[in-house]
Structure formats: C-alpha cells, structure tokens
Design an enzyme around this catalytic site. Structure first.
Site, PDB file in Angstrom:
ATOM      1  N   VAL A  69       4.299  -0.785   3.857  1.00 28.17           N
ATOM      2  CA  VAL A  69       3.002  -1.124   4.437  1.00 28.17           C
ATOM      3  C   VAL A  69       2.249  -1.952   3.412  1.00 28.17           C
ATOM      4  O   VAL A  69       2.128  -1.556   2.252  1.00 28.17           O
ATOM      5  CB  VAL A  69       2.185   0.134   4.793  1.00 28.17           C
ATOM      6  CG1 VAL A  69       0.819  -0.261   5.348  1.00 28.17           C
ATOM      7  CG2 VAL A  69       2.929   0.996   5.803  1.00 28.17           C
TER       8      VAL A  69
ATOM      9  N   LYS B 123       2.618  -2.797   8.858  1.00 22.64           N
ATOM     10  CA  LYS B 123       3.784  -1.928   8.686  1.00 22.64           C
ATOM     11  C   LYS B 123       5.026  -2.762   8.970  1.00 22.64           C
ATOM     12  O   LYS B 123       5.263  -3.170  10.107  1.00 22.64           O
ATOM     13  CB  LYS B 123       3.690  -0.741   9.648  1.00 22.64           C
ATOM     14  CG  LYS B 123       4.760   0.312   9.473  1.00 22.64           C
ATOM     15  CD  LYS B 123       4.454   1.516  10.361  1.00 22.64           C
ATOM     16  CE  LYS B 123       5.424   2.654  10.144  1.00 22.64           C
ATOM     17  NZ  LYS B 123       5.077   3.835  10.977  1.00 22.64           N
TER      18      LYS B 123
ATOM     19  N   ASP C  58       2.580  15.308  14.210  1.00 24.90           N
ATOM     20  CA  ASP C  58       2.533  15.127  12.753  1.00 24.90           C
ATOM     21  C   ASP C  58       1.102  15.165  12.234  1.00 24.90           C
ATOM     22  O   ASP C  58       0.726  14.394  11.350  1.00 24.90           O
ATOM     23  CB  ASP C  58       3.218  13.820  12.356  1.00 24.90           C
ATOM     24  CG  ASP C  58       3.807  13.885  10.946  1.00 24.90           C
ATOM     25  OD1 ASP C  58       3.910  14.997  10.400  1.00 24.90           O
ATOM     26  OD2 ASP C  58       4.169  12.827  10.399  1.00 24.90           O
TER      27      ASP C  58
ATOM     28  N   LYS D 175       5.217   2.933   1.111  1.00 20.77           N
ATOM     29  CA  LYS D 175       6.521   2.740   1.727  1.00 20.77           C
ATOM     30  C   LYS D 175       6.880   3.941   2.581  1.00 20.77           C
ATOM     31  O   LYS D 175       6.438   5.062   2.310  1.00 20.77           O
ATOM     32  CB  LYS D 175       7.603   2.521   0.660  1.00 20.77           C
ATOM     33  CG  LYS D 175       7.535   1.165  -0.019  1.00 20.77           C
ATOM     34  CD  LYS D 175       8.794   0.886  -0.811  1.00 20.77           C
ATOM     35  CE  LYS D 175       8.676  -0.385  -1.644  1.00 20.77           C
ATOM     36  NZ  LYS D 175       8.565  -1.596  -0.839  1.00 20.77           N
TER      37      LYS D 175
ATOM     38  N   LEU E  32       0.816  -1.216   0.000  1.00 16.14           N
ATOM     39  CA  LEU E  32       0.000   0.000   0.000  1.00 16.14           C
ATOM     40  C   LEU E  32       0.849   1.265   0.000  1.00 16.14           C
ATOM     41  O   LEU E  32       0.379   2.333  -0.390  1.00 16.14           O
ATOM     42  CB  LEU E  32      -0.923   0.009   1.220  1.00 16.14           C
ATOM     43  CG  LEU E  32      -1.890  -1.180   1.340  1.00 16.14           C
ATOM     44  CD1 LEU E  32      -2.640  -1.116   2.662  1.00 16.14           C
ATOM     45  CD2 LEU E  32      -2.851  -1.226   0.170  1.00 16.14           C
TER      46      LEU E  32
ATOM     47  N   PHE F  11      11.577   3.230   6.794  1.00 17.34           N
ATOM     48  CA  PHE F  11      12.184   1.996   7.287  1.00 17.34           C
ATOM     49  C   PHE F  11      11.574   0.731   6.688  1.00 17.34           C
ATOM     50  O   PHE F  11      11.974  -0.371   7.048  1.00 17.34           O
ATOM     51  CB  PHE F  11      12.064   1.925   8.813  1.00 17.34           C
ATOM     52  CG  PHE F  11      12.809   3.013   9.519  1.00 17.34           C
ATOM     53  CD1 PHE F  11      14.193   3.015   9.559  1.00 17.34           C
ATOM     54  CD2 PHE F  11      12.133   4.050  10.133  1.00 17.34           C
ATOM     55  CE1 PHE F  11      14.890   4.021  10.206  1.00 17.34           C
ATOM     56  CE2 PHE F  11      12.812   5.064  10.782  1.00 17.34           C
ATOM     57  CZ  PHE F  11      14.197   5.056  10.821  1.00 17.34           C
ATOM     58  N   GLY F  12      10.605   0.876   5.808  1.00 16.95           N
ATOM     59  CA  GLY F  12       9.995  -0.325   5.242  1.00 16.95           C
ATOM     60  C   GLY F  12       8.718  -0.006   4.502  1.00 16.95           C
ATOM     61  O   GLY F  12       8.478   1.136   4.110  1.00 16.95           O
TER      62      GLY F  12
END
Length: 552
Positions: free
Chosen positions: A205, A220, A316, A199, A197, A202-203
């Site tokens: 989703v 995640k 955020d 990025k 879905l 760190f990786g």
C-alpha cells in the site's frame, strides 16, 4: 557513517508530507494541468443518454454531481425552489441538537405546512389532508409525524414533474458530460506515487496523488503473479466489488480500480491518522481515554451496521483495521475477509484474526453469520479501554489452541480501573458466547446504538459529520512504519498469464467509482472551474480528439 535507511525514510516522509500540504491546487504544475481540462461535447453523450438508467435516487440523491445539478435546476423554478428549501429546513431540524431551538424549528415547519393555499389553487406539493392535519396538530409528537409525512409528499412531488423536466434540461445534458468524463480510462499515469505505507499478503500500500486534482489516496497494489500463484484472484475481486457497494463515512471508500503491467490497483481513502492499534499501544499508557473509546465505538458501530444492511459480514473487526483521518474520524478498512451472505445462508469457512474470532467460528463444523462482527466489536472496545484483548494480555505468548479454549470457556473479567459500568455492560453483551444472546443479534430490532454506553452520542449528527472528534492527529507526523522496516517481497518466478487471466484483469480494472470520483471533482475544484461559463474555450495542449482531456 550515514544511516542510509534513515535517510531514505526521511526523504520519503518529506516528499509525502509536502504532497499532503500541496493537495489544495496551489502548485503551478497542477494549475497548468487544470487549464488543459475540458468536458466532452454534447454530441459524445448521446450513446450514454440512451443507456443510462434514469433513476431519481441514483441521479439526484446518491451521485454528488447529479445532486448538485438537480439542485441548480430546482433553483430556476420558484415552486421547485420552495420545495427544496422546505427539505433543507427539515434536514436542519432533524440534525439540530435537542433543546428549545429544535422545538421552535419543528413548530415553524408545521406552520409552513398549515399555511392555507390560495383559494381555488391547490398547494403545489402539500395535500389538502396534510394541511388540515397540520392546522389541528397540538403535540410535538403529532407535529414530528406530520413533518415526516410532509417530507414524503415533497419528495414524491420532486420525483414527478420536476424530475421529468430536469431530464429534458441543459442541467441533465451537463450531467451526461460529466459522466462521460468520469468514464475515461485510468492507468498508473493518472497518479503520482509516494512512499510505501505498508505491505500485505499480495502486495503493498502506497500513498498516491491524482495529478490533475491534487487529491491524496492510498493505493493497494496487488501483485498479479502473486495473486495467481496463491489463488487470490477471487478474494481480490470480492473485496473490490464489496468496496464498490459500500457508501458510508465510516468505511474506507474505493475511488478507482485499474491495472498496471504488474499489479491490480485499488485506490482508496487515505487515512493519515494511523490505526487504533497504534494509538492504543504506542502513545502514552496502553489504552485510550473513555471519550475516545465511546466516539470510535459509535462510528465503528455505524460502519458495521452499514455492512450488515448490505448483507455483508466483515469478519476482521479489530483496532488494527480501524483508521483515523486528518480530523480524527475513523473508518473500517481492509475488507479482504468480508463476505456476502448468499440467500440468507450462514457461513462455514473459518476466517478472522485470533483473539477476535467469535466462539461459533472456532467450533468445529459450526456455521455463523452477522453476530461474529459484534463479538469482535466487544473485543475491540475491551482492548481500547484496557490495552489488552479480553482473553490474552498484551504480548502474552499463548498458543492458538489455548486462546481458542479461553474464548470458548472463560468469562470476561474487568480488572482495569478505566472500565465504567456502561463499558462493562456493553462488553459483556457483545462478548456473549452464543449469538442469540449477543447485543445486536438478540432480535431483529436489536440496535447496539441504543445501549446506554452511547448515551452521549447523537447518532444523526454523528453520521452527518457534525460531532467534533475528541482527538485530532498531528498533521506533521507520518503514522506509518519507517520504509526500512517494511519487508520487500521476493520475486515470483514461473508464473505466466493466459487469456482467462487477462479477462479477469479487465473485469477488475473498471476505472473511476462514480460517487468517490464526483466527490473528488467537486471538493478539489474542477467541477466549478469546468462549469464556469466565463472559462476560456479550448482544451489546450494534449487534448484528445474526443474533446476530453485525459487525466494523465
């Protein structure tokens, strides 16, 4: 020539949409897996019985399975059932829309409290003083106050003898069996994985489905080597621990935390409706209808207030981090920058997204706290209305320094025709340059929900999920980038793990999160199926020696 990127995206989207449609336990494979499930035997629960804290609020109010089993226990004793029924009537009155029906419900509750007990036998849960006051009540304000007192007396009653009897009953034994089941190990074999879905740093989703319930989630996946190389372990653990603490319908919930060979994984609410940034800029003219702006702002405000009640600053808040579910309700997501306030001390580390950061974050050597979230809230409401942020036009190229100076010095202007007077006022108050003048921060009781911008919102009903969203996402649409538009990560080389890393991975991978897991088990059917006394005995193929069928 075949467009392989487009074909890959079509295949990924088709599988993903099919999984969403089949998440209601209708597949033969899912039914087969369900038949193999079995609760652990009572003998395997004794260690947990000794270790588990018997806290009424946790067992009978917070945890969904505990709440259901306590309710079932109360139904076995007439006086206890009467107490439960009274609380349900109070809740119905609290959530009723204003009008004659709500007034009649209030009168009915007071009449119930005022009913004279049997001579020589005190009322099981109402005090004589309360009964006398209810008999003398003449105004709705008096009646409402007395109902609150009655509610408190009933709760105190249930927490006493009924709760003690529950702990000694087969209903609590059943709860312990479910708790042992909940504590089973979780790995990547627990899930079926679908399309990516998005990025992050760190990786990636991706969408996943629990094999034995059909429940869809977003996973995640944090690359272990990338986390170590970029010193991201502390931030990842903080996000996980914050997600474990929050419990709000307006914040994504964490359901599982586990590790695979290469990744640390957070399994969270899957929000199929896309983010608000997409809806602001990619559907029709930039901006949203005012009914949607008010509805989303109300839900976001509730989410932010929940974080603040736990001592957490979000840092955020922006439309990109607000996601819609299938029904059109929104939740805050991506708590990677969230921070826990320690002993009331303000924060000094600069964090956030340019264009949404409050002046006190941007100033050198300044400290800040909860008010920064309300400034970002003002930016987000402005953006939902105008299709641009307060200090930068959409796609305008402006340096970070120029944007900083605009935020620090310029007063907000309302040139878009969609701004109502209420919208202008709440934006001005949220976008105040100093925290002490900002809505939500002017005094301890400064509640943004009381602003006239929200005059059409019944917040108790909103928080109970009883307000219909003004927009419902199309279930046949995938609100995510095409998979060929999502960049791949380069391989991380030269990173090795030591014993400290392995201990950190184990600390992170705690398995199922109780409230979310129990909601899933009830919602998707296993709770009713495994509690059915007529269900055939035996675990079927693949049972474990402990009597628990692992969800593999």
């Amino acid at each position: 020539m075949v467009d392989m990127g487009g074909l890959d995206n079509l295949i990924a989207n088709t599988a993903y949409l099919q999984a969403r449609k089949s998440s209601d336990a209708d597949s033969k494979e899912l039914q087969r897996r369900r038949r193999s499930l079995m609760l652990p035997g009572p003998q395997s629960c004794e260690q947990l019985r000794q270790a588990l804290a018997t806290d009424f609020h946790s067992l009978c109010e917070q945890q969904p399975i505990g709440r259901r089993l306590f309710r079932d226990f109360l139904a076995t004793v007439p006086a206890y059932q009467e107490a439960r029924g009274f609380l349900e009537e109070v809740q119905s009155w609290e959530l009723a829309e204003e009008g004659p029906a709500k007034g009649s419900a209030l009168q009915g509750l007071v009449t119930t409290c005022a009913a004279a007990p049997v001579p020589g036998r005190p009322h099981p849960f109402f005090s004589p003083a309360l009964v006398t006051k209810c008999q003398a009540a003449t105004t709705d304000d008096d009646r409402a106050s007395l109902v609150e007192l009655a509610k408190a007396e009933v709760m105190a009653f249930l927490q006493d003898q009924p709760f003690r009897e529950f702990l000694a009953s087969p209903f609590y034994d059943k709860f312990l069996q479910w708790k042992v089941f909940e504590m089973q190990p979780v790995s990547d074999k627990y899930f079926e994985e679908f399309r990516v879905l998005g990025k992050g740093g760190f990786g990636e989703v991706c969408a996943v489905q629990v094999k034995n319930t059909g429940k869809m989630y977003a996973c995640k996946k944090l690359d272990k080597k990338r986390l170590k190389k970029k010193n991201g372990e502390k931030m990842a653990l903080l996000e996980k621990e914050i997600l474990e603490r929050v419990s709000s319908p307006f914040i994504v919930s964490l359901a599982y935390a586990f590790e695979s060979k290469s990744h640390l994984c957070l399994v969270m609410s899957l929000m199929n409706g896309g983010d608000l940034k997409f809806h602001i800029y990619s559907v029709g003219e930039p901006g949203l209808d005012m009914s949607r702006v008010i509805f989303y702002s109300a839900q976001i405000t509730c989410g932010v207030l929940h974080l603040h009640s736990l001592g957490i600053v979000y840092r955020d808040m922006k439309p990109e981090n607000v996601l819609l579910d299938d029904l059109g309700n929104c939740r805050l997501s991506d708590l990677g920058l969230a921070v826990q306030i320690q002993d009331g001390k303000p924060i000094t580390q600069r964090a956030g997204t340019n264009g949404y950061m409050a002046p006190e974050i941007l100033m050198e050597k300044a400290s800040y706290s909860y008010p920064v979230d309300w400034f970002a809230m003002g930016c987000s409401i402005y953006e939902m209305v105008a299709g641009r942020t307060p200090f930068r036009d959409y796609k305008e190229k402006v340096s970070k320094e120029d944007l900083k100076q605009r935020t620090l010095k310029e007063e907000v202007r309302f040139q878009h025709s969609n701004f109502t007077e209420e919208a202008k006022d709440i934006c001005r108050l949220f976008l105040a340059k100093t925290p002490e003048q900002r809505l939500g921060s002017r005094e301890k009781s400064d509640d943004p929900r009381k602003h006239h911008f929200f005059k059409t919102i019944n917040f108790p009903r909103l928080e109970a999920g009883l307000v219909e969203p003004p927009f419902v996402p199309d279930p046949s649409v995938v609100y995510a980038k095409d998979i060929n538009e999502i960049d791949d990560f380069s391989e991380v080389r030269g990173v090795e793990f030591d014993d400290n890393d392995k201990q950190f991975f184990q600390r992170f991978a705690t398995g199922a999160v109780p409230i979310a897991w129990q909601e899933e088990i009830i919602e998707t059917g296993p709770f009713a199926e495994l509690n059915d006394p007529n269900r055939p005995a035996g675990c079927g193929e693949g049972s474990s020696r402990s009597g628990v069928c692992l969800l593999l």
